[in-house]
Design a protein around this motif. Structure first.
Motif, PDB file in Angstrom:
ATOM      1  N   ILE A 271      -6.215  13.504 -12.421  1.00 30.76           N
ATOM      2  CA  ILE A 271      -6.139  12.187 -11.770  1.00 30.76           C
ATOM      3  C   ILE A 271      -6.724  11.101 -12.667  1.00 30.76           C
ATOM      4  N   ILE A 272      -7.831  11.408 -13.345  1.00 30.94           N
ATOM      5  CA  ILE A 272      -8.443  10.418 -14.253  1.00 30.94           C
ATOM      6  C   ILE A 272      -7.501  10.110 -15.417  1.00 30.94           C
ATOM      7  N   VAL A 273      -6.969  11.167 -16.049  1.00 24.96           N
ATOM      8  CA  VAL A 273      -6.067  10.984 -17.198  1.00 24.96           C
ATOM      9  C   VAL A 273      -4.788  10.268 -16.755  1.00 24.96           C
ATOM     10  N   GLY A 274      -4.247  10.653 -15.592  1.00 22.92           N
ATOM     11  CA  GLY A 274      -3.014  10.043 -15.093  1.00 22.92           C
ATOM     12  C   GLY A 274      -3.195   8.575 -14.752  1.00 22.92           C
ATOM     13  N   PRO A 418     -10.222  11.142   2.794  1.00 19.43           N
ATOM     14  CA  PRO A 418      -9.177  10.662   1.876  1.00 19.43           C
ATOM     15  C   PRO A 418      -7.831  10.594   2.582  1.00 19.43           C
ATOM     16  N   ALA A 419      -6.961   9.707   2.111  1.00 18.47           N
ATOM     17  CA  ALA A 419      -5.629   9.580   2.711  1.00 18.47           C
ATOM     18  C   ALA A 419      -4.798  10.820   2.432  1.00 18.47           C
ATOM     19  N   PHE A 420      -5.033  11.466   1.286  1.00 14.84           N
ATOM     20  CA  PHE A 420      -4.365  12.716   0.924  1.00 14.84           C
ATOM     21  C   PHE A 420      -5.250  13.443  -0.076  1.00 14.84           C
ATOM     22  N   ASP A 421      -4.946  14.714  -0.349  1.00 20.22           N
ATOM     23  CA  ASP A 421      -5.854  15.492  -1.200  1.00 20.22           C
ATOM     24  C   ASP A 421      -5.497  15.366  -2.680  1.00 20.22           C
ATOM     25  N   MET A 422      -6.292  16.038  -3.519  1.00 22.94           N
ATOM     26  CA  MET A 422      -6.151  15.906  -4.969  1.00 22.94           C
ATOM     27  C   MET A 422      -4.911  16.612  -5.508  1.00 22.94           C
ATOM     28  N   VAL A 423      -4.396  17.620  -4.786  1.00 22.80           N
ATOM     29  CA  VAL A 423      -3.160  18.274  -5.222  1.00 22.80           C
ATOM     30  C   VAL A 423      -2.023  17.260  -5.212  1.00 22.80           C
ATOM     31  N   ARG A 424      -1.915  16.530  -4.107  1.00 19.02           N
ATOM     32  CA  ARG A 424      -0.836  15.546  -4.007  1.00 19.02           C
ATOM     33  C   ARG A 424      -1.037  14.391  -5.000  1.00 19.02           C
ATOM     34  N   ALA A 425      -2.270  13.951  -5.175  1.00 16.90           N
ATOM     35  CA  ALA A 425      -2.535  12.869  -6.135  1.00 16.90           C
ATOM     36  C   ALA A 425      -2.128  13.291  -7.545  1.00 16.90           C
ATOM     37  N   SER A 426      -2.421  14.551  -7.898  1.00 18.36           N
ATOM     38  CA  SER A 426      -2.060  15.063  -9.227  1.00 18.36           C
ATOM     39  C   SER A 426      -0.549  15.123  -9.395  1.00 18.36           C
ATOM     40  N   VAL A 427       0.146  15.592  -8.357  1.00 22.75           N
ATOM     41  CA  VAL A 427       1.615  15.669  -8.414  1.00 22.75           C
ATOM     42  C   VAL A 427       2.206  14.267  -8.538  1.00 22.75           C
ATOM     43  N   ASN A 428       1.647  13.311  -7.793  1.00 22.26           N
ATOM     44  CA  ASN A 428       2.128  11.929  -7.892  1.00 22.26           C
ATOM     45  C   ASN A 428       2.116  11.442  -9.334  1.00 22.26           C
ATOM     46  N   LEU A 429       0.984  11.635  -9.997  1.00 26.56           N
ATOM     47  CA  LEU A 429       0.821  11.136 -11.361  1.00 26.56           C
ATOM     48  C   LEU A 429       1.665  11.929 -12.354  1.00 26.56           C
ATOM     49  N   THR A 448       8.765   1.121 -13.299  1.00 29.88           N
ATOM     50  CA  THR A 448       7.516   1.846 -13.046  1.00 29.88           C
ATOM     51  C   THR A 448       7.128   1.759 -11.572  1.00 29.88           C
ATOM     52  N   THR A 449       7.288   0.572 -10.990  1.00 36.62           N
ATOM     53  CA  THR A 449       6.945   0.381  -9.571  1.00 36.62           C
ATOM     54  C   THR A 449       7.802   1.276  -8.682  1.00 36.62           C
ATOM     55  N   TYR A 450       9.095   1.269  -8.928  1.00 33.80           N
ATOM     56  CA  TYR A 450      10.007   2.054  -8.099  1.00 33.80           C
ATOM     57  C   TYR A 450       9.693   3.542  -8.189  1.00 33.80           C
ATOM     58  N   VAL A 451       9.462   4.011  -9.411  1.00 36.36           N
ATOM     59  CA  VAL A 451       9.206   5.440  -9.612  1.00 36.36           C
ATOM     60  C   VAL A 451       7.911   5.857  -8.933  1.00 36.36           C
ATOM     61  N   THR A 452       6.817   5.138  -9.207  1.00 38.33           N
ATOM     62  CA  THR A 452       5.520   5.560  -8.658  1.00 38.33           C
ATOM     63  C   THR A 452       5.508   5.484  -7.133  1.00 38.33           C
ATOM     64  N   PHE A 453       6.104   4.438  -6.576  1.00 35.94           N
ATOM     65  CA  PHE A 453       6.116   4.298  -5.115  1.00 35.94           C
ATOM     66  C   PHE A 453       6.960   5.389  -4.463  1.00 35.94           C
ATOM     67  N   MET A 454       8.171   5.614  -4.977  1.00 34.99           N
ATOM     68  CA  MET A 454       9.062   6.587  -4.345  1.00 34.99           C
ATOM     69  C   MET A 454       8.593   8.020  -4.555  1.00 34.99           C
ATOM     70  N   VAL A 455       7.941   8.307  -5.672  1.00 33.80           N
ATOM     71  CA  VAL A 455       7.334   9.632  -5.859  1.00 33.80           C
ATOM     72  C   VAL A 455       6.259   9.843  -4.790  1.00 33.80           C
ATOM     73  N   ALA A 456       5.433   8.821  -4.572  1.00 32.68           N
ATOM     74  CA  ALA A 456       4.382   8.919  -3.547  1.00 32.68           C
ATOM     75  C   ALA A 456       4.977   9.131  -2.159  1.00 32.68           C
ATOM     76  N   MET A 457       6.093   8.484  -1.874  1.00 32.82           N
ATOM     77  CA  MET A 457       6.744   8.665  -0.577  1.00 32.82           C
ATOM     78  C   MET A 457       7.348  10.070  -0.472  1.00 32.82           C
ATOM     79  N   GLY A 458       7.950  10.544  -1.565  1.00 31.79           N
ATOM     80  CA  GLY A 458       8.540  11.887  -1.567  1.00 31.79           C
ATOM     81  C   GLY A 458       7.505  12.966  -1.378  1.00 31.79           C
ATOM     82  N   THR A 459       6.363  12.841  -2.065  1.00 34.92           N
ATOM     83  CA  THR A 459       5.309  13.862  -1.933  1.00 34.92           C
ATOM     84  C   THR A 459       4.695  13.841  -0.539  1.00 34.92           C
ATOM     85  N   SER A 460       4.556  12.657   0.049  1.00 36.17           N
ATOM     86  CA  SER A 460       4.004  12.593   1.413  1.00 36.17           C
ATOM     87  C   SER A 460       4.968  13.203   2.421  1.00 36.17           C
TER      88      SER A 460
END
Length: 762
Positions: A271-274, A418-429, A448-460
């Protein structure tokens, strides 16, 4: 004399161009603020949502990424100079007007999105603004020169714009789909109780994730930076698989060492590196969206100054020169502004809240309202799920469901979870990094905006965060954001087109007028947003969920009652006054105030579930008391809603004004209620519950006054009243006032009875 006038005109225009440059520099700083406020969501959501590291550490990591990316982003500025329009077809004067139109439109557009808390693409906005302004001036030149409109293609590079439109669809579909798939597999492997499994397979996951993120830094984050020469860049492009293989082995081994010997949580490292990688890429590539246009204007002025030609005659073909680079001190100053904005922008927090809220793992108060499309999609999803379950063996269903069982967090208040756990945060990044890297390698203009937002929606979605309780709201929210993306392109093009036309026809006067209007708009926008955040903060205090004892219940409910009574008192008086004055505009404002009050009480009712769950065993019996309190508050609001809405409708429909005697009688009741509610507000604010008896005895007198006014109106109808609409409104106001008083008194009697009972127990 003619030569003197011509020289004077040239001298004046030179001064105007200098002023334009200064204004563009100021607009660049403003654009950096509004742009960073919107794009911060791209690299902060995963870290902030998962609470993997502290907010301070997150901001430090992101700030480092932004600062480094900004310092080495000079190679990306050509898009503003020649990526959209053909500079050789425009004069210096026209180019300056295009740049001004673009910057004014961009600031207005991004500020509106920030105020609404919606993430959008700064890349799409700047490209379509450049396109809109350039098309406007191209059409103007074509018309003035008498050319055919088929020559528009010689002025505009349309390929870039069409690629952006394609990228919207690619970003939305690919990011959501791949994000969902990777998260689903990751959750099956790790489950929600991932701590044990990370020890054994975390190194492999870490190797894949950090390799993807580091490769992303190479191909996207450092693309076009000044310290990597063309030979090195070509070598990286031609040896991508080798770099990936070596990185994977190295980072897998390193992850295992960190896990085994240093007891490091590898997910936190990812998460830090991402976060650093996405912040670096944002500043390195998206800085052009904020200062590319002003720097292009600066380059244009340098060309103009050295040419000796008038601004209207100098054609700007030299602006397309690839050797033009942005001055280092511009980049350093821009980086500083971006970092400061990152730490201070309240609107950035609003945009981040939207992304985190839509992807959070729990339910609660939803920001978006459901619509027909979201209901249809959710209903279809439910039927599809039932169909799959029909064919899937029961044993497999049980195994899958077990992997998605969520542990019950003990000792943490809901607001601290947290809103979600570190597994999902790692997958997002990780997934966002991979997709953007692939897109860059294939020269696809993924946002970049479209990708990061839609990845977050897909993982949730894959993580079952969108359950039957929340799916219809989350889907509606996603469609609102996606709709905003398409609106961005249309509004950006149209807005810049209009701005360019105004500047071209109004020249200096239009320039001054637009700058003044922009300043007024931004000032008012900042004030509105501050007021909105203050209201939201007061609402958070108003709907606490962490109450556990009876004493806290009494204190909390008394604060809520005091708030509702104060708001009801003011709104009732305002409605009566505005009805008497027939002030439609103020009655409309009263309706807005009513809506906020209704929302506050409704959210209190929404939180009853969590309120009851949080109570300790000795306080559970107080649940019924609290629920009944909310019920009486709801009754009060419903009566107030009838009074407010019917008063507005009466005036809005242009019905006859209430007679003087009717308004006077209503003011009499209003004064009684104002006196009553002022006492109650004082009692509940100061917890002086022993004084409730003094107020309760006034019940009969006020209700009797209302009854007398009803009888007076009956007499009027038999004698002088000639308006059925007036009678309907007047009776309605009196009857609802009667209900408002009864609901208030019932609440007081309940509160008195409960507090006396608790005092007796002690």
């Amino acid at each position: 004399m003619a030569d003197f006038c011509a020289k004077l005109e040239v001298h004046i225009m030179e001064q105007v161009y200098v002023v334009m440059l200064v204004v563009l520099a100021i607009l660049a700083m403003l654009d950096l603020v509004v742009g960073v406020s919107n794009d911060a969501v791209n690299f902060l959501n995963s870290s902030i949502g998962s609470k993997a590291i502290s907010f301070r550490t997150t901001m430090i990591v992101a700030s480092l990424g932004v600062a480094i990316g900004a310092l080495f982003s000079s190679g990306m500025m050509e898009i503003a100079r020649s990526g959209i329009f053909v500079p050789s077809m425009f004069s210096f004067h026209d180019v300056m007007l295009i740049f001004l139109a673009v910057m004014i439109t961009d600031i207005l557009l991004l500020d509106v999105f920030n105020s609404m808390g919606l993430p959008t693409s700064t890349t799409v906005s700047i490209i379509f603004e450049l396109l809109g302004a350039a098309v406007c001036l191209a059409l103007y030149k074509i018309y003035m020169q008498g050319d055919g409109f088929d020559t528009l293609g010689t002025y505009i590079n349309t390929e870039k714009a069409s690629n952006i439109v394609t990228s919207i669809l690619l970003s939305v579909l690919l990011s959501f789909g791949i994000g969902s798939f990777v998260q689903y597999i990751s959750r099956l492997i790790f489950t929600f109780q991932y701590q044990k499994r990370v020890k054994y397979i975390g190194s492999l996951f870490g190797g894949i994730a950090i390799t993807a993120i580091s490769f992303f830094i190479l191909v996207k984050g450092l693309k076009g930076v000044s310290f990597i020469d063309k030979e090195t860049s070509s070598w990286i492009d031609s040896h991508q698989l080798l770099i990936i293989g070596i990185n994977f082995i190295f980072f897998t081994v390193l992850s295992q060492v960190l896990i085994t010997f240093f007891k490091v949580n590898i997910l936190r490292v990812i998460i830090i590196v991402g976060t650093f990688a996405l912040a670096l890429a944002f500043a390195g590539n998206d800085l052009v969206n904020f200062i590319g246009v002003p720097i292009a204007a600066f380059n244009s002025y340098q060309i103009y100054s050295s040419s000796g030609l008038p601004g209207n005659e100098l054609m700007m073909g030299a602006l397309a020169n690839d050797n033009i680079v942005a001055p280092f001190y511009f980049l350093a100053f821009a980086g500083l502004i971006m970092v400061v904005t990152l730490w201070t922008s309240k609107k950035a927090k609003s945009v981040i809240e939207t992304g985190v809220n839509l992807s959070r793992q729990g339910d609660g108060v939803e920001k978006f309202s459901p619509n027909t499309l979201s209901r249809f999609i959710v209903r279809g999803g439910v039927y599809l799920g039932q169909g799959i379950n029909y064919f899937l063996p029961q044993s497999i269903q049980l195994k899958i469901d077990k992997q998605f069982e969520k542990p019950e967090l003990k000792g943490k208040k809901r607001k601290d979870e947290p809103a979600f756990d570190m597994v999902r945060a790692s997958v997002n990044l990780m997934v966002a990094s991979i997709l953007i890297s692939i897109g860059t390698s294939l020269q696809l203009p993924l946002s970049t905006t479209y990708v990061t937002f839609m990845v977050a929606m897909g993982t949730s979605f894959a993580d079952r965060a969108w359950d039957r309780e929340s799916a219809v709201y989350r889907v509606a929210g996603v469609f609102n954001v996606i709709g905003g993306w398409f609106v961005t392109a249309i509004v950006a093009f149209t807005g810049a087109f209009i701005m360019a036309f105004i500047l071209k026809t109004g020249e200096v006067y239009a320039f001054v007028g637009l700058i003044v209007l922009l300043a007024i708009f931004l000032y008012r926008s900042a004030r509105r947003h501050t007021k909105k955040k203050t209201e939201e903060e007061s609402l958070v205090k108003f709907k606490r969920e962490d109450i556990v004892t009876i004493n806290e219940i009494v204190n909390e409910s008394s604060e809520q009652i005091a708030h509702v009574i104060a708001a009801t008192n003011k709104l009732y008086s305002d409605v009566v006054d505005n009805l008497g004055l027939q002030d439609l505009a103020k009655l409309k404002e009263n309706k807005k105030t009513l809506k906020k009050l209704e929302k506050e009480v409704d959210e209190l009712k929404s939180n009853v579930y969590y309120f009851i769950k949080n109570l300790d065993e000795t306080s559970v019996e107080a649940s019924k008391f609290y629920i009944m309190i909310l019920g009486y508050l709801q009754d009060m609001i419903q009566s107030l809603a009838f009074i407010t809405q019917n008063s507005y409708s009466h005036i809005n429909n242009n019905h006859k004004q209430l007679k003087f005697n009717q308004i006077r009688d209503l003011k009499t009741i209003d004064n009684d209620i104002e006196n009553l509610f002022s006492k109650l507000e004082f009692i509940f604010e100061n917890k002086s519950f022993e004084r409730l008896d003094e107020v309760i005895v006034e019940k009969s007198a006020i209700l009797e006054n209302v009854s007398e006014l009803i009888q007076k109106q009956i007499t009027r109808i038999r004698t002088v009243e000639t308006s059925p609409k007036n009678s309907k409104l007047y009776f309605g106001l009196l009857l609802e006032t009667n209900d408002l008083i009864k609901a208030t008194m019932n609440l007081l009697e309940l509160f008195k009875e409960f507090t006396m009972h608790e005092k007796t127990k002690k």
